[in-house]
Design a protein around this motif. Structure first.
Motif, PDB file in Angstrom:
ATOM      1  N   ARG A   1      -6.391  39.142  14.673  1.00 51.64           N
ATOM      2  CA  ARG A   1      -6.973  40.473  14.449  1.00 51.64           C
ATOM      3  C   ARG A   1      -6.930  41.361  15.679  1.00 51.64           C
ATOM      4  O   ARG A   1      -7.083  42.572  15.561  1.00 51.64           O
ATOM      5  CB  ARG A   1      -8.397  40.332  13.903  1.00 51.64           C
ATOM      6  CG  ARG A   1      -8.400  39.615  12.559  1.00 51.64           C
ATOM      7  CD  ARG A   1      -9.724  39.608  11.844  1.00 51.64           C
ATOM      8  NE  ARG A   1      -9.618  38.735  10.678  1.00 51.64           N
ATOM      9  CZ  ARG A   1      -9.831  37.418  10.731  1.00 51.64           C
ATOM     10  NH1 ARG A   1     -10.198  36.847  11.855  1.00 51.64           N
ATOM     11  NH2 ARG A   1      -9.683  36.680   9.640  1.00 51.64           N
TER      12      ARG A   1
ATOM     13  N   PRO B   1      -3.133  40.015   9.326  1.00 50.87           N
ATOM     14  CA  PRO B   1      -4.486  39.616   8.905  1.00 50.87           C
ATOM     15  C   PRO B   1      -4.598  39.628   7.382  1.00 50.87           C
ATOM     16  O   PRO B   1      -4.082  40.537   6.727  1.00 50.87           O
ATOM     17  CB  PRO B   1      -5.388  40.699   9.516  1.00 50.87           C
ATOM     18  CG  PRO B   1      -4.578  41.364  10.570  1.00 50.87           C
ATOM     19  CD  PRO B   1      -3.145  41.258  10.120  1.00 50.87           C
ATOM     20  N   SER B   2      -5.263  38.625   6.822  1.00 50.28           N
ATOM     21  CA  SER B   2      -5.322  38.498   5.367  1.00 50.28           C
ATOM     22  C   SER B   2      -6.062  39.645   4.697  1.00 50.28           C
ATOM     23  O   SER B   2      -5.917  39.881   3.509  1.00 50.28           O
ATOM     24  CB  SER B   2      -6.001  37.175   4.994  1.00 50.28           C
ATOM     25  OG  SER B   2      -7.322  37.157   5.518  1.00 50.28           O
ATOM     26  N   GLU B   3      -6.871  40.376   5.467  1.00 52.32           N
ATOM     27  CA  GLU B   3      -7.662  41.452   4.854  1.00 52.32           C
ATOM     28  C   GLU B   3      -6.828  42.713   4.619  1.00 52.32           C
ATOM     29  O   GLU B   3      -7.172  43.538   3.786  1.00 52.32           O
ATOM     30  CB  GLU B   3      -8.834  41.849   5.762  1.00 52.32           C
ATOM     31  CG  GLU B   3      -9.802  40.730   6.096  1.00 52.32           C
ATOM     32  CD  GLU B   3      -9.409  40.001   7.381  1.00 52.32           C
ATOM     33  OE1 GLU B   3      -8.397  40.371   8.006  1.00 52.32           O
ATOM     34  OE2 GLU B   3     -10.116  39.040   7.753  1.00 52.32           O
ATOM     35  N   LEU B   4      -5.766  42.877   5.396  1.00 50.48           N
ATOM     36  CA  LEU B   4      -5.033  44.138   5.349  1.00 50.48           C
ATOM     37  C   LEU B   4      -3.884  44.087   4.347  1.00 50.48           C
ATOM     38  O   LEU B   4      -3.299  43.042   4.116  1.00 50.48           O
ATOM     39  CB  LEU B   4      -4.470  44.475   6.733  1.00 50.48           C
ATOM     40  CG  LEU B   4      -5.460  44.608   7.888  1.00 50.48           C
ATOM     41  CD1 LEU B   4      -4.735  45.034   9.154  1.00 50.48           C
ATOM     42  CD2 LEU B   4      -6.567  45.602   7.558  1.00 50.48           C
ATOM     43  N   ASN B   5      -3.562  45.242   3.799  1.00 49.01           N
ATOM     44  CA  ASN B   5      -2.416  45.341   2.905  1.00 49.01           C
ATOM     45  C   ASN B   5      -1.184  45.725   3.731  1.00 49.01           C
ATOM     46  O   ASN B   5      -0.738  46.868   3.717  1.00 49.01           O
ATOM     47  CB  ASN B   5      -2.691  46.364   1.804  1.00 49.01           C
ATOM     48  CG  ASN B   5      -1.546  46.439   0.807  1.00 49.01           C
ATOM     49  OD1 ASN B   5      -0.523  45.786   0.977  1.00 49.01           O
ATOM     50  ND2 ASN B   5      -1.723  47.238  -0.232  1.00 49.01           N
ATOM     51  N   ILE B   6      -0.693  44.741   4.482  1.00 47.25           N
ATOM     52  CA  ILE B   6       0.558  44.928   5.214  1.00 47.25           C
ATOM     53  C   ILE B   6       1.428  43.700   4.951  1.00 47.25           C
ATOM     54  O   ILE B   6       0.898  42.645   4.597  1.00 47.25           O
ATOM     55  CB  ILE B   6       0.332  45.108   6.746  1.00 47.25           C
ATOM     56  CG1 ILE B   6      -0.402  43.895   7.346  1.00 47.25           C
ATOM     57  CG2 ILE B   6      -0.464  46.374   7.045  1.00 47.25           C
ATOM     58  CD1 ILE B   6      -0.483  43.931   8.866  1.00 47.25           C
TER      59      ILE B   6
ATOM     60  N   ASP C   1      -6.800  32.764   7.539  1.00 48.40           N
ATOM     61  CA  ASP C   1      -7.264  33.134   8.876  1.00 48.40           C
ATOM     62  C   ASP C   1      -8.795  33.252   8.948  1.00 48.40           C
ATOM     63  O   ASP C   1      -9.329  34.069   9.677  1.00 48.40           O
ATOM     64  CB  ASP C   1      -6.589  34.425   9.373  1.00 48.40           C
ATOM     65  CG  ASP C   1      -6.673  35.550   8.361  1.00 48.40           C
ATOM     66  OD1 ASP C   1      -7.530  35.478   7.448  1.00 48.40           O
ATOM     67  OD2 ASP C   1      -5.883  36.521   8.467  1.00 48.40           O
TER      68      ASP C   1
END
Lengths: 248, 452
Positions: free
Chosen positions: A140, A147-152, A177
């Motif tokens: 992060r 990162p698993s939270e982001l839409n990338i 992660d």
């Protein structure tokens, strides 16, 4: 290109083999690497506990030790991320030689190899199943993986390097992660929750079928190795540089 | 030990329940991830939300007055309350003028913040929570443990037992559908006999003088439809410029909160029906002070979706009640510190600085970074833990002197392991100590033992 090895305090004391493998790996990639003597701590534990001011003399010492190098490379993502993010407001800069401050020259070792050295080939073989430990600050703050939270789009610099190792099988835990619960002083101050997080994380790694947990942060690995030994579990931890230099 | 650490230890002691709590919330986080991944413009939406909030907060007085003007023109009565006491008094006054003593409430964290329900109950006004989770907590006489999922820590068997006692349901029946129907019948009676309805406000739209209330159960709509007095209470940070900005937030809110595309009900209240009244109370209660706090004013961007709680590995394993502030998790640590570091400083240890909260936040509030920043302020605020400070100072002394550090390190392999690897060492509660059986890298290098 003058490159210095940054071997953080606890790696220096507990895991000299990680320092040795870091040195060997960089040399094998044709890099002229030096180790400035008598390094201690970057100051991260103090700062995370709320005493950034105590990290200041340590930061100044680091700046002096590494003043003459183009790149400073360390096998610990969280220490490197602290230097990169914390030092700019901790240390005053009065270098007249135009050299950028340490924060701009420091790299986590895998990041350096992946982004700067960019080797086609890594001379290593490791005929084992490994589960990648994506550590929080590595992911992060340093961007070692998506990162698993982001839409990338998914990427992982660790995986990209490990894929160059002959015979290796690579896995990632289901919660790819989530924090392992180390967190520096957190491990002591919140030892009950920290222990529970460590237990959960190790078991998530085990459920991949891997024999080894590997990553770019010896601190997370130290914490998880402690859980593994306490619970007598059938998995081991190994720093990624030890795998990138392995011949087994 | 900090207050959070102590309370968390009690929660974690029941490993089975901890695992269940963790899993229940991680499922919500996973649903949120699927929604976030399914919108190509997700990251742009977060950025837009953050900037809209930034803009509104930096022109807050203008937007609030604009909202007041337009709402008043629509026939809504707007009130201002400087603090919790004024909010509570204002609500009571409005009710007294209107008459009636039965109030149905939809979920509002501001009401919890101002302890409005006990205030009204003490004055003979029945205030019934109509959100199912909130109602469960009200019947249990406990506060919510999560801002969106108030009863997430309660198992259905426990709800079954509660309803047996309170609503007379069948003994031993904890079927969720059965219990939901029982709750519905019970609440239906409350709706039919209510005099007044109260809602929170998710977004107040300045340009329109209207406000949006988002629920999944339709309970807010039911309440406001039956009663002829609707009191809506809002923190002053809830104002946004216009409908276009509302579109950004409604796309983010439910996706972040529960992994739904949108809340089941998104109702916009614009003007009262003929013969009915709508009152909006705009509450400060410390928010202006927060706005002045440059390091932490970002907290006012929060849209109360709860995503930071669902992703927080510490919250999931320590439960809402392990935090001393009424809002738990990363959000609660920060808001508690803004409210009173003396009272709520004990929560700041409940964070491993993994920064997942900052990444899930739909308004890009840098929650983890702000917890780090608060920790830096704790010593000067006089709320730092003494033992931790002593440890840091000792460590610092050693690390500043390479001679002491390496001399000390050199002796470690000779120290018998039981000296440090024992039950008095908090590290060893869940872990073995690392092994101090080698020479340091520094020594090996000096001795030429690193192959060059």
């Amino acid at each position: 290109m003058k490159v210095a090895l940054f071997i953080p305090c606890y790696v220096n004391v507990l895991y000299p083999q990680v320092g040795e493998a870091s040195y060997r790996l960089l040399r094998s990639l044709g890099i002229d690497v030096d180790y400035p003597l008598d390094q201690t701590c970057c100051g991260q534990p103090m700062a995370n506990a709320g005493y950034e001011a105590d990290a200041k003399p340590l930061a100044e010492r680091m700046e002096r030790l590494f003043a003459d190098y183009d790149y400073v490379v360390g096998p610990s993502a969280s220490c490197v991320s602290f230097v990169r993010e914390g030092y700019p407001h901790l240390v005053e800069h009065h270098h007249n030689d135009g050299r950028p401050c340490l924060a701009e020259r420091i790299y986590e070792l895998c990041e350096f190899i992946h982004d700067v050295v960019k080797p086609e080939h890594i001379d290593a073989s490791f005929h084992h199943k490994v589960s990648i430990h994506n550590s929080c600050h590595g992911v992060r703050h340093l961007g070692l993986s998506a990162p698993s939270e982001l839409n990338i789009p998914y990427y992982s610099k660790l995986r990209a390097l490990l894929e160059k190792v002959e015979g290796i099988e690579i896995f990632e835990p289901q919660r790819r992660d989530e924090c392992c619960g180390f967190g520096g002083m957190f491990a002591i101050e919140e030892s009950a929750v920290s222990g529970c997080m460590g237990h959960d994380k190790v078991h998530d790694h085990i459920s991949t079928g891997a024999e080894y947990i590997t990553g770019a942060d010896s601190s997370c690995l130290m914490h998880m190795q402690g859980v593994i030994e306490k619970e007598g579990l059938a998995i081991r931890t190994k720093h990624i540089v030890e795998i990138l230099t392995a011949n087994e | 030990m900090s207050s959070h650490s102590k309370a968390a230890r009690r929660f974690v002691a029941n490993r089975e329940r901890t695992a269940w709590h963790d899993k229940a919330l991680y499922i919500v986080r996973s649903k949120r991830d699927r929604m976030a991944q399914s919108l190509p413009e997700w990251e742009q939406l977060r950025e837009a939300a953050s900037q809209i909030k930034q803009h509104t907060l930096s022109h807050l007085a203008d937007y609030l007055e604009k909202f007041e003007r337009n709402a008043t023109a629509n026939g809504i009565v707007v009130h201002w309350a400087a603090d919790a006491a004024e909010l509570n008094r204002t609500v009571e006054d409005i009710i007294r003028q209107h008459g009636g003593n039965k109030l149905v409430k939809s979920k509002s964290m501001l009401s919890e913040e101002c302890e409005l329900t006990p205030y009204l109950e003490e004055r003979g006004i029945e205030a019934v929570e109509t959100d199912l989770g909130e109602r469960i907590m009200q019947l249990m006489h406990c506060p919510p443990s999560h801002i969106v999922l108030p009863a997430i820590h309660v198992k259905r068997e426990e709800v079954g037992e509660l309803f047996e006692r309170e609503l007379g349901t069948e003994v031993g029946n904890s079927d969720p559908t059965y219990l939901t129907h029982a709750a519905r019948r019970h609440l239906r009676d409350k709706f039919l006999t209510a005099d007044i309805s109260m809602t929170g406000v998710n977004f107040a739209i300045a340009e329109e003088g209207a406000f949006a209330v988002c629920t999944n159960e339709g309970n807010a709509d039911m309440g406001t439809s039956f009663t002829d007095l609707h009191i809506a209470i809002m923190g002053l940070e809830k104002v946004i410029p216009d409908y276009a900005s509302l579109g950004v937030f409604t796309r983010l809110l439910a996706r972040s909160a529960t992994g739904q595309a949108v809340t089941t009900y998104t109702s916009i209240y614009r003007r009262p029906e003929e013969g009915k009244q709508i009152h909006v109370i705009i509450v400060d209660n410390g928010r202006t002070k927060s706005l002045h706090n440059e390091a932490h004013r970002n907290m006012l961007k929060c849209i109360r979706c709860g995503a930071c709680m669902n992703t927080c590995p510490v919250y999931r394993r320590s439960g809402g009640y392990s935090y001393s502030y009424f809002i738990p998790g990363p959000l609660g640590i920060n808001l508690g510190m803004l409210r009173s570091p003396e009272q709520y400083g004990g929560n700041a240890s409940g964070c491993s600085l993994c920064y997942s909260c900052s990444n899930v936040c739909p308004a890009k509030v840098n929650l983890g970074e702000q917890i780090y920043a608060w920790r830096q302020e704790m010593d000067s605020l006089g709320v730092a833990a003494k033992s931790k400070k002593a440890m840091v100072k000792a460590m610092n002394l050693i690390m500043r002197h390479r001679g002491i550090f390496y001399a000390g390190v050199g002796t470690l392999p000779y120290v018998p392991r039981f000296v440090y690897n024992n039950r008095f060492n908090p590290w060893c509660e869940a872990r073995e100590m690392p092994h101090f059986d080698t020479k340091s890298f520094n020594t090996l290098w000096k001795q030429g033992k690193i192959k060059r």
